[in-house]
Design a protein around this motif. Structure first.
Motif, mmCIF file in Angstrom:
data_model
loop_
_atom_site.group_PDB
_atom_site.id
_atom_site.type_symbol
_atom_site.label_atom_id
_atom_site.label_comp_id
_atom_site.label_asym_id
_atom_site.label_seq_id
_atom_site.Cartn_x
_atom_site.Cartn_y
_atom_site.Cartn_z
ATOM 1 N N VAL A 173 -1.381 58.123 -21.884
ATOM 2 C CA VAL A 173 -1.324 56.882 -21.103
ATOM 3 C C VAL A 173 -2.532 56.863 -20.179
ATOM 4 N N ILE A 174 -3.392 55.865 -20.338
ATOM 5 C CA ILE A 174 -4.595 55.773 -19.506
ATOM 6 C C ILE A 174 -4.321 54.785 -18.375
ATOM 7 N N GLY A 175 -4.198 55.324 -17.170
ATOM 8 C CA GLY A 175 -3.886 54.510 -16.004
ATOM 9 C C GLY A 175 -2.520 54.867 -15.462
ATOM 10 N N GLN A 193 5.568 64.129 -25.986
ATOM 11 C CA GLN A 193 4.725 64.949 -25.114
ATOM 12 C C GLN A 193 3.704 64.006 -24.484
ATOM 13 N N VAL A 194 3.784 63.797 -23.178
ATOM 14 C CA VAL A 194 3.049 62.708 -22.524
ATOM 15 C C VAL A 194 2.011 63.239 -21.547
ATOM 16 N N THR A 195 0.809 62.673 -21.629
ATOM 17 C CA THR A 195 -0.246 62.922 -20.655
ATOM 18 C C THR A 195 -0.653 61.596 -20.039
ATOM 19 N N ILE A 196 -0.755 61.556 -18.718
ATOM 20 C CA ILE A 196 -1.164 60.340 -18.028
ATOM 21 C C ILE A 196 -2.445 60.637 -17.255
ATOM 22 N N LEU A 197 -3.430 59.745 -17.373
ATOM 23 C CA LEU A 197 -4.725 59.930 -16.734
ATOM 24 C C LEU A 197 -4.959 58.856 -15.684
ATOM 25 N N ASP A 198 -5.544 59.262 -14.569
ATOM 26 C CA ASP A 198 -5.863 58.313 -13.508
ATOM 27 C C ASP A 198 -6.992 58.901 -12.673
ATOM 28 N N ARG A 199 -7.674 58.036 -11.899
ATOM 29 C CA ARG A 199 -8.775 58.512 -11.045
ATOM 30 C C ARG A 199 -8.360 58.711 -9.601
ATOM 31 N N SER A 200 -7.114 58.433 -9.286
ATOM 32 C CA SER A 200 -6.622 58.646 -7.935
ATOM 33 C C SER A 200 -5.870 59.976 -7.884
ATOM 34 N N LEU A 201 -6.424 60.940 -7.157
ATOM 35 C CA LEU A 201 -5.738 62.222 -7.037
ATOM 36 C C LEU A 201 -4.402 62.061 -6.319
ATOM 37 N N SER A 220 -8.998 61.341 -14.718
ATOM 38 C CA SER A 220 -9.624 60.517 -15.753
ATOM 39 C C SER A 220 -11.140 60.548 -15.648
ATOM 40 N N THR A 221 -11.767 61.109 -16.661
ATOM 41 C CA THR A 221 -13.208 61.008 -16.872
ATOM 42 C C THR A 221 -13.420 60.509 -18.289
ATOM 43 N N GLN A 222 -14.623 60.110 -18.610
ATOM 44 C CA GLN A 222 -14.870 59.665 -19.976
ATOM 45 C C GLN A 222 -14.531 60.772 -20.969
ATOM 46 N N THR A 223 -14.862 61.998 -20.599
ATOM 47 C CA THR A 223 -14.593 63.130 -21.493
ATOM 48 C C THR A 223 -13.105 63.372 -21.669
ATOM 49 N N SER A 224 -12.346 63.377 -20.569
ATOM 50 C CA SER A 224 -10.906 63.647 -20.678
ATOM 51 C C SER A 224 -10.183 62.538 -21.432
ATOM 52 N N VAL A 225 -10.605 61.300 -21.213
ATOM 53 C CA VAL A 225 -9.999 60.176 -21.941
ATOM 54 C C VAL A 225 -10.255 60.314 -23.436
ATOM 55 N N GLU A 226 -11.490 60.600 -23.791
ATOM 56 C CA GLU A 226 -11.841 60.704 -25.217
ATOM 57 C C GLU A 226 -11.158 61.899 -25.870
ATOM 58 N N ASP A 227 -11.135 63.042 -25.187
ATOM 59 C CA ASP A 227 -10.492 64.230 -25.757
ATOM 60 C C ASP A 227 -9.009 63.980 -26.018
ATOM 61 N N CYS A 228 -8.339 63.337 -25.068
ATOM 62 C CA CYS A 228 -6.913 63.043 -25.251
ATOM 63 C C CYS A 228 -6.699 62.056 -26.395
ATOM 64 N N ALA A 229 -7.531 61.037 -26.457
ATOM 65 C CA ALA A 229 -7.381 60.024 -27.502
ATOM 66 C C ALA A 229 -7.524 60.634 -28.889
ATOM 67 N N LEU A 230 -8.455 61.553 -29.038
ATOM 68 C CA LEU A 230 -8.718 62.134 -30.348
ATOM 69 C C LEU A 230 -7.582 63.012 -30.857
ATOM 70 N N ALA A 238 -3.483 51.194 -19.949
ATOM 71 C CA ALA A 238 -2.712 50.626 -18.851
ATOM 72 C C ALA A 238 -3.571 50.492 -17.593
ATOM 73 N N VAL A 239 -4.822 50.081 -17.774
ATOM 74 C CA VAL A 239 -5.736 49.963 -16.630
ATOM 75 C C VAL A 239 -5.785 48.522 -16.141
#
Length: 371
Positions: A173-175, A193-201, A220-230, A238-239
């Motif tokens: 889940v991105i956002g 198995q769920v991973t959620i990414l965000d830029r707010s610590l 959330s970084t470009q790298t972490s988003v892409e690695d998770c997506a793959l 969800a941004v």
């Protein structure tokens, strides 16, 4: 004030701008409400119920737009509806103008005053009229994604929760906002198995505490988003940037390398979508496939559960509808949070994110309302 509620005409859109209960509240305050015939019939709000609440039933959208001082809808007006709007009329609905230059052009030409649910704010800077539909869309996203992971729907043939001895699906889940939190809640509840990414610590800490490790959190970084997506069976976008076009988080190149039969659910599609390959779909034809990846990009997701969505939306929108009906433009002049919802006024764009996205000159809302 004369308030008009037209029947929604977007594909498979069954929500309605005012419930009978909301109608009764407005009528009690001395306003007249006109509802188009069968506007709420598909979700159990019959014309008889509206009449009992004090509304007048009319037969055509032309009558609604022709008589009303304020139009209350759910979805953005379609082209023929935009052309029925007139100068001095209030429109109160979702607009999502940033990715929609044609609608913007028509609303500017109409001379109407257009208040967008999605940019009205509260004292904490939240988006109270977007939140209930974000909650619905977030909770629907894993449900829809799970269905389209089925092999008969061209998905990977993966059960979201797995079974003993077989791993569950991997969901990213991105956002971590309202949509993301609700999507993660349901996906985890279904056993994924769920991973959620965000830029707010701060938000990530809250989510981690809230779900006690049941949901993995990542910055959330470009790298972490892409690695998770793959490595995911399902990715839920969800941004949100209020009023603006959604950022593109996954490129065509990354999507091409995703697992064959994986599913992208783009909840940001109302604002243009957050994946490079996203394009709006309908409940009638909800998906398409690019590079063996199933795309679910329905632009009115909450319409799938239209009764729940209408009730939830009215809970949030009614107080502002009452203020607009009671005070007209004065409500916008005096209430900064409601004024933040003003996107178009008498031919001017009054929301900066919209003007920036579409190249219009921005007019300060407060100044525009003085004219």
């Amino acid at each position: 004030m004369l308030i008009g509620v037209p029947k929604e005409i977007k594909n498979h859109e069954y929500r309605v701008g005012l419930t009978p209960a909301s109608t009764r509240e407005l009528v009690k305050r001395g306003h007249k409400v006109f509802v188009e015939r069968d506007a709420g019939d598909a979700i159990g709000f019959s014309d008889t119920t509206y009449i009992s609440s004090g509304a007048t039933i009319v037969d055509t959208p032309e009558e609604i737009f022709g008589c009303a001082d304020m139009i209350v809808k759910v979805k953005e007006p379609q082209e023929n509806e935009c052309k029925l709007l007139r100068e001095g009329q209030l429109l109160y609905t979702y607009l999502h103008l940033a990715p929609d230059p044609k609608q913007t052009e028509l609303l500017v030409a109409s001379g109407a005053t257009c208040v967008a649910y999605e940019t009205v704010t509260d004292n904490a800077g939240g988006l109270p009229l977007l939140a209930p539909m974000s909650e619905v869309a977030g909770r629907l996203a894993p449900q829809m994604g799970a269905h389209h992971l089925e092999r008969a729907q061209s998905g990977r043939g993966v059960l979201l929760g797995g079974v003993p001895g077989v791993a569950p699906a991997t969901v990213t889940v991105i956002g971590g906002g309202v949509v993301g939190q609700n999507a993660a809640l349901i996906a985890a509840g279904m056993g994924a198995q769920v991973t959620i990414l965000d830029r707010s610590l701060e938000r990530l800490r809250w989510l981690d505490n809230q779900y006690s490790g049941r949901i993995k959190t990542l910055y959330s970084t470009q790298t972490s988003v892409e690695d998770c997506a793959l490595s995911s069976d399902m990715v839920i976008g969800a941004v949100l940037t209020a009023g603006a076009a959604a950022p593109k988080l996954l490129s065509r190149e990354i999507i091409k390398d995703m697992l064959p039969g994986s599913v992208l659910v783009d909840v940001a599609i109302d604002q243009g979508g957050c994946f490079a390959t996203s394009k709006a779909t309908t409940h009638q034809e909800p998906t398409y496939i690019i590079d063996d990846v199933v795309h679910y990009c329905v632009a009115n997701m909450p319409g799938a559960v239209a009764r729940t969505s209408t009730l939830a939306l009215n809970n949030a929108t009614l107080p502002y509808a009452v203020a607009l009906a009671d005070q007209g433009l004065t409500a916008l002049r005096e209430n900064a949070n409601l004024r933040n919802g003003l996107n178009v006024h008498r031919g001017k764009i009054t929301h900066k994110a919209v003007s920036d996205a579409l190249g219009y000159v921005h007019s300060d809302a407060q100044q525009a309302l003085k004219n």
